[in-house]
Design a protein around this motif. Structure first.
Motif, mmCIF file in Angstrom:
data_model
loop_
_atom_site.group_PDB
_atom_site.id
_atom_site.type_symbol
_atom_site.label_atom_id
_atom_site.label_comp_id
_atom_site.label_asym_id
_atom_site.label_seq_id
_atom_site.Cartn_x
_atom_site.Cartn_y
_atom_site.Cartn_z
ATOM 1 N N SER A 100 57.029 -13.253 61.031
ATOM 2 C CA SER A 100 57.168 -14.705 60.923
ATOM 3 C C SER A 100 57.334 -15.377 62.277
ATOM 4 O O SER A 100 57.891 -16.464 62.378
ATOM 5 N N ARG A 122 52.310 -19.031 58.456
ATOM 6 C CA ARG A 122 52.798 -20.418 58.350
ATOM 7 C C ARG A 122 53.312 -20.755 56.946
ATOM 8 O O ARG A 122 54.067 -21.702 56.773
ATOM 9 N N TRP A 163 59.070 -18.625 58.738
ATOM 10 C CA TRP A 163 58.362 -19.184 59.895
ATOM 11 C C TRP A 163 58.824 -20.604 60.189
ATOM 12 O O TRP A 163 58.994 -20.991 61.342
ATOM 13 N N HIS A 164 59.047 -21.393 59.136
ATOM 14 C CA HIS A 164 59.484 -22.778 59.347
ATOM 15 C C HIS A 164 60.816 -22.816 60.088
ATOM 16 O O HIS A 164 61.032 -23.668 60.961
ATOM 17 N N GLY A 165 61.682 -21.871 59.765
ATOM 18 C CA GLY A 165 62.975 -21.805 60.442
ATOM 19 C C GLY A 165 62.813 -21.348 61.883
ATOM 20 O O GLY A 165 63.419 -21.908 62.798
ATOM 21 N N SER A 224 60.114 -21.530 63.791
ATOM 22 C CA SER A 224 59.390 -22.557 64.538
ATOM 23 C C SER A 224 60.340 -23.680 64.960
ATOM 24 O O SER A 224 60.378 -24.073 66.140
ATOM 25 N N LEU A 225 61.113 -24.162 64.034
ATOM 26 C CA LEU A 225 61.998 -25.295 64.305
ATOM 27 C C LEU A 225 63.122 -24.882 65.264
ATOM 28 O O LEU A 225 63.446 -25.599 66.221
ATOM 29 N N LEU A 236 55.707 -31.780 63.224
ATOM 30 C CA LEU A 236 55.837 -30.397 62.769
ATOM 31 C C LEU A 236 57.304 -30.102 62.420
ATOM 32 O O LEU A 236 57.599 -29.461 61.410
ATOM 33 N N ALA A 237 58.215 -30.606 63.252
ATOM 34 C CA ALA A 237 59.644 -30.402 62.997
ATOM 35 C C ALA A 237 60.041 -30.996 61.657
ATOM 36 O O ALA A 237 60.810 -30.388 60.887
ATOM 37 N N ASN A 253 58.752 -28.664 58.981
ATOM 38 C CA ASN A 253 59.593 -27.464 58.915
ATOM 39 C C ASN A 253 60.912 -27.750 58.187
ATOM 40 O O ASN A 253 61.324 -27.016 57.277
ATOM 41 N N LEU A 292 62.344 -26.373 54.420
ATOM 42 C CA LEU A 292 63.615 -25.657 54.272
ATOM 43 C C LEU A 292 64.547 -26.355 53.275
ATOM 44 O O LEU A 292 65.172 -25.716 52.424
#
Lengths: 275, 304
Positions: free
Chosen positions: A205, A223, A228-230, A232-233, A246-247, A250, A254
């Motif tokens: 991830s 993605r 991955w969202h966690g 990435s952020l 994008l933030a 993300n 979550l």
């Protein structure tokens, strides 16, 4: 026998408020914490420290620190830390919401005892999850604080927000793992969850390498994973490279997972305890 | 205190409780007697307001468990069939923490926990781990825990299953004391002696239905004779010999290991059996019990 009148005052409300439902379990979770915090420290702190040393420092020594290829990080250590802590938040959350949930249903029957009181299923789920979130929050906070002097963060506020994101990752995975565990009849299902869920998520991830290395198709698969969202952020915040749209995506994913997971946890336990 | 009309509980296709009417009055000890699988525990869980009613009407302390579950549970004490004590907590904390679930303040919880340890005769074990207690002590702790909120009604599901005779008597004594203190007791049991000892009134349950209702004495008077002559013959002979003694009593039951001849005058039955040249290995004349009532009503013994 009847020397003390311990009968609680009559309540007009048919069910306890969410706050009252959790507050009544505070003493229980406090004793659980007093009994288990030492083991928690070793697990939640030593393990990621070994990872940072082995992967971030020692393995990272072989990796050219090219910010263009490391999503803006100036060293491999700075690249790996935010994702590693996010993945760690997931691991703690899942561990604390699997065997302990099955234990409270099947082995110790704690939930059955608690449910014979004015507490409702929703209250049990809330208090349990709050405890897990507290574990995740304290473990991640200690970890982020220890890493701060190593020059892996680009601002003071970024890591603070990143910590909030890690807690959010923990919450989302705790609710989902709770819902899964509440429906599970035998603990064999946990092996599956850890081997086919937690481990691949940790590895693929984006915690250890940029997901662009996966190739276009697998990158998109990565993605779609919740972790991955966690990662990435958390990374954007630590490295001060925030892409705000994008933030927002993300964070939205979550939060949505937390809501869905909570619902899944409550319905799962409700069905399971109805015998 | 508790009133049920046409109460039913189904799990999928299986109907555990098939429509029962029950009325429990304040201050009485009320029993559900029946073999395992009769629907007693399902009924108890509905009364405990943790298991939704499938159909029919149920009122506990004047409230509906479907809408007032938490309020009802706040005034009930529940002693489940399987111990649900927290093995990770010590004995005192098991009481203290449970009290907190009822919203009782900390100081009162502590005081109450100490009183209950004394009541359960385990004061010296306050700091012990639950797993170090004997079976009888665990049961007494479970009952003590169920009393932490001074309940109006105490529900006891098979309270003495698995206990040795001495531990059972200690427990019965405590239940008597509770009853004298005015606590309404609702007990399920598959032990007829327990039902006779403890219950003012009881229902005999079988296959999800109520087969009879009354005080232990009333039930025995209505469904059995005053005495029973038990005749034990050789293995496999009982079925064949039943016809030869049938006329000696009101009724004869054939069990795998003995014949039961129901009569108000048991000794005369035994004398007549011997006069007919039959030679039982052992004979016993005893008073009728709830076991006989159950046998009469269902054709099976409670142990089945």
């Amino acid at each position: 026998m009847a020397a003390t009148d311990a009968r609680p005052a009559p309540r007009p409300a048919a069910r306890l408020s969410a706050r009252e439902g959790v507050a009544r379990q505070y003493d229980y979770w406090l004793t659980v914490y007093k009994r288990t915090w030492r083991g928690g420290v070793a697990n939640s702190f030593a393990t990621p420290l070994f990872y940072v040393l082995a992967m971030g420092v020692l393995l990272g020594g072989f990796i050219d620190a090219d910010p263009d290829r490391l999503e803006g990080a100036t060293s491999y250590l700075a690249f790996i830390v935010p994702g590693l802590v996010a993945a760690h938040a997931m691991t703690i959350a899942v561990s604390e919401s699997t065997y302990p949930v099955m234990g409270a249903i099947k082995w110790h029957k704690t939930f059955f005892a608690q449910l014979a009181t004015p507490l409702a299923v929703r209250d049990l789920v809330n208090a349990f999850l709050l405890f897990v979130v507290f574990r995740v929050a304290s473990a991640c906070a200690v970890f982020m604080l220890v890493l701060a002097p190593f020059g892996v963060f680009e601002s003071w506020w970024g890591p603070v927000l990143a910590w909030v994101v890690q807690v959010l990752v923990g919450t989302a995975f705790a609710t989902l793992a709770f819902g899964y565990s509440a429906r599970l009849r035998s603990e064999e299902g946990f092996g599956l969850l850890f081997r086919l869920g937690v481990l691949p998520l940790t590895l693929f991830s984006g915690a250890f390498f940029p997901i662009s290395n996966l190739g276009p198709v697998l990158e998109w698969v990565a993605r779609l994973t919740p972790l991955w969202h966690g990662v990435s952020l958390s990374r954007m915040l630590c490295l001060d490279t925030v892409d705000w749209p994008l933030a927002a995506l993300n964070a939205g994913v979550l939060v949505a997972l937390c809501a869905i997971g909570w619902r899944w946890a409550v319905t799962g336990l409700d069905k399971r305890l109805e015998v | 205190m508790i009133s049920a009309r046409g109460l039913r509980k189904s799990f999928g296709d299986f109907e555990a409780v098939k429509g029962i009417d029950v009325e429990v009055l304040r201050g009485e000890a009320f029993g559900f007697l029946g073999p395992n699988g009769a629907g007693k525990s399902s009924t108890m869980r509905m009364i405990a307001s943790v298991s939704p009613v499938t159909s029919g009407e149920l009122r506990i302390l004047g409230m509906d468990p479907a809408t007032d579950g938490p309020a009802i549970r706040g005034r009930l004490g529940v002693c489940p069939q399987e111990d649900t004590l927290d093995n990770e907590l010590n004995v005192f904390d098991n009481l203290y923490i449970y009290g907190r679930y009822f919203g009782i303040d900390r100081a009162t919880c502590r005081e109450r926990a100490r009183e209950l340890l004394e009541f359960a005769q385990i004061t010296d074990k306050a700091k012990a781990k639950v797993e170090d207690l004997s079976g009888g002590m665990k049961r007494r702790l479970t009952i003590a825990r169920s009393l932490i909120n001074n309940p109006d009604v105490l529900l006891l599901d098979e309270p003495t299953t698995g206990l040795d005779p001495q531990a059972r008597h200690v427990l019965w004594d405590q239940l008597f004391r509770l009853k004298q203190a005015g606590v309404t007791l609702v007990i399920t049991t598959h032990y007829m002696d327990e039902a006779e000892q403890l219950c003012d009134r009881l229902v005999v349950m079988d296959k999800g239905l109520i087969a009879a209702e009354g005080s232990p004495r009333e039930l025995i008077d209505a469904h059995s004779t005053r005495e029973v002559a038990e005749l034990r013959f050789g293995v496999g002979e009982h079925e064949a010999l039943a016809a030869k003694v049938e006329d000696l009593g009101d009724r004869v039951e054939v069990l795998p290991d003995r014949l039961l001849v129901y009569s108000d005058r048991g000794e005369e039955v035994v004398t007549a059996v011997l006069e007919r040249g039959l030679q039982p290995i052992a004979t016993l004349v005893r008073r009728s019990t709830l076991e006989d009532v159950f046998l009469r009503l269902t054709g099976r013994s409670l142990a089945d």
